[in-house]
Write an enzyme that holds these catalytic residues in place. Structure first.
Site, PDB file in Angstrom:
ATOM      1  N   ASP A 293       0.684   7.916  -9.200  1.00 38.23           N
ATOM      2  CA  ASP A 293      -0.165   7.535 -10.335  1.00 38.23           C
ATOM      3  C   ASP A 293      -1.270   6.633  -9.798  1.00 38.23           C
ATOM      4  OD1 ASP A 293      -1.293   6.865 -12.742  1.00 38.23           O
ATOM      5  OD2 ASP A 293       0.348   5.554 -13.380  1.00 38.23           O
ATOM      6  N   SER A 294      -2.256   7.257  -9.170  1.00 41.61           N
ATOM      7  CA  SER A 294      -3.288   6.515  -8.451  1.00 41.61           C
ATOM      8  C   SER A 294      -4.598   6.485  -9.220  1.00 41.61           C
ATOM      9  CB  SER A 294      -3.533   7.157  -7.082  1.00 41.61           C
ATOM     10  OG  SER A 294      -4.112   8.433  -7.249  1.00 41.61           O
TER      11      SER A 294
ATOM     12  N   ASP B 172       0.848  -1.186   0.000  1.00 46.92           N
ATOM     13  CA  ASP B 172       0.000   0.000   0.000  1.00 46.92           C
ATOM     14  C   ASP B 172       0.886   1.240   0.000  1.00 46.92           C
ATOM     15  OD1 ASP B 172      -2.613   1.504   0.615  1.00 46.92           O
ATOM     16  OD2 ASP B 172      -1.325   2.069   2.299  1.00 46.92           O
TER      17      ASP B 172
END
Length: 286
Positions: free
Chosen positions: A158-159, A140
């Site tokens: 870059d989510s 995570d």
């Protein structure tokens, strides 16, 4: 949702976009994401997560070039870089083009995304996962930035959108820990959605980044598959000079690399920070 012929995106409550489906390639929900991959005659293979378009073969280069090269060329002397997310491999591909970068760390929560994109979007990564400079960590993003002792020149988040597993990458705690692991003159950037329809997200990001960085702003690019107008990228740094680049210096840096781009160039870089007035008004009002 998907039916036999048409996929509808419903990111926004009262409107959206659709794609005709030629072939459904993959469809499965795991503990992190509801993933669908299908082929469209115009856009090629398309991946959606939680019924939101993430990437397409046709226009991915715009997103990946702008999220990568703007901070890299602005900084000018990157040795260590961190990618949060980015499992499709497009950001990694663009970063690997810069031979002066010594260490690339990539943190992706879902190994399944990486494997699927290697199979269905091979040109996104273009074998970048084999680069010896890469350290791939399955974790995570928030958990990683909280516990790492490493320092980075640039962090690229870059989510997905701030829903589901992507929520943690838009909260104040995430930004705070990113700031702590940046070197002097470091830069943080992230995708921040479509401002015309996601006004609250822009305001939230702006306020939260302001608590961590002296210079906070946004830059933009028009990406056809992201519905609703221009997409914006958040920018955070403590050095105001990095955002206010001299065009001639930028041209020199780009020319020296001898890289070829499909969207990015020095003039686009400079002009991307020139925002429409409605976005400026939103930031001023916040």
């Amino acid at each position: 949702m998907i039916n036999k012929k048409i996929w509808h995106e419903k990111l926004h409550r009262h409107l959206g976009q659709y794609f005709l489906i030629d072939t459904i390639l993959y469809q499965k929900k795991n503990k992190y994401h509801d993933i669908k991959i299908f082929n469209n005659a115009v856009m090629g293979n398309i991946m959606t997560i939680d019924d939101i378009v993430q990437t397409t073969e046709k226009d991915e280069f715009i997103y990946h070039e702008m999220l990568s090269h703007v901070p890299i060329f602005s900084h000018g002397n990157i040795k260590d870089i961190l990618i949060i997310g980015g499992g499709d491999g497009g950001i990694l591909r663009e970063i690997c083009k810069h031979k002066n970068i010594k260490n690339i760390t990539m943190v992706e929560i879902d190994i399944n995304i990486i494997n699927l994109c290697k199979k269905y979007f091979p040109k996104h990564s273009n074998n970048a996962y084999e680069d010896p400079r890469l350290k791939l960590i399955i974790d995570d993003g928030l958990s990683f930035v909280k516990k790492t002792n490493n320092k980075f020149d640039v962090i690229i988040s870059d989510s997905t959108d701030p829903i589901g597993s992507g929520k943690n990458l838009f909260i104040p705690e995430f930004y705070l820990y990113c700031k702590k692991i940046l070197k002097n003159n470091g830069i943080f950037v992230s995708q921040n959605g479509i401002p015309f329809f996601q006004k609250n997200e822009i305001i939230s990001t702006y306020k939260n980044l302001k608590k961590c960085f002296y210079d906070v702003y946004f830059y933009q690019a028009a990406i056809p598959s992201y519905y609703g107008g221009v997409m914006i990228f958040a920018w955070g740094s403590d050095n105001t000079e990095l955002r206010s680049m001299d065009l001639e210096i930028l041209k020199f840096r780009v020319k020296k690399t001898k890289l070829i781009f499909n969207y990015y160039n020095p003039n686009i870089h400079i002009s991307s920070f020139v925002l429409p007035q409605y976005i400026i008004n939103t930031l001023d009002e916040s």
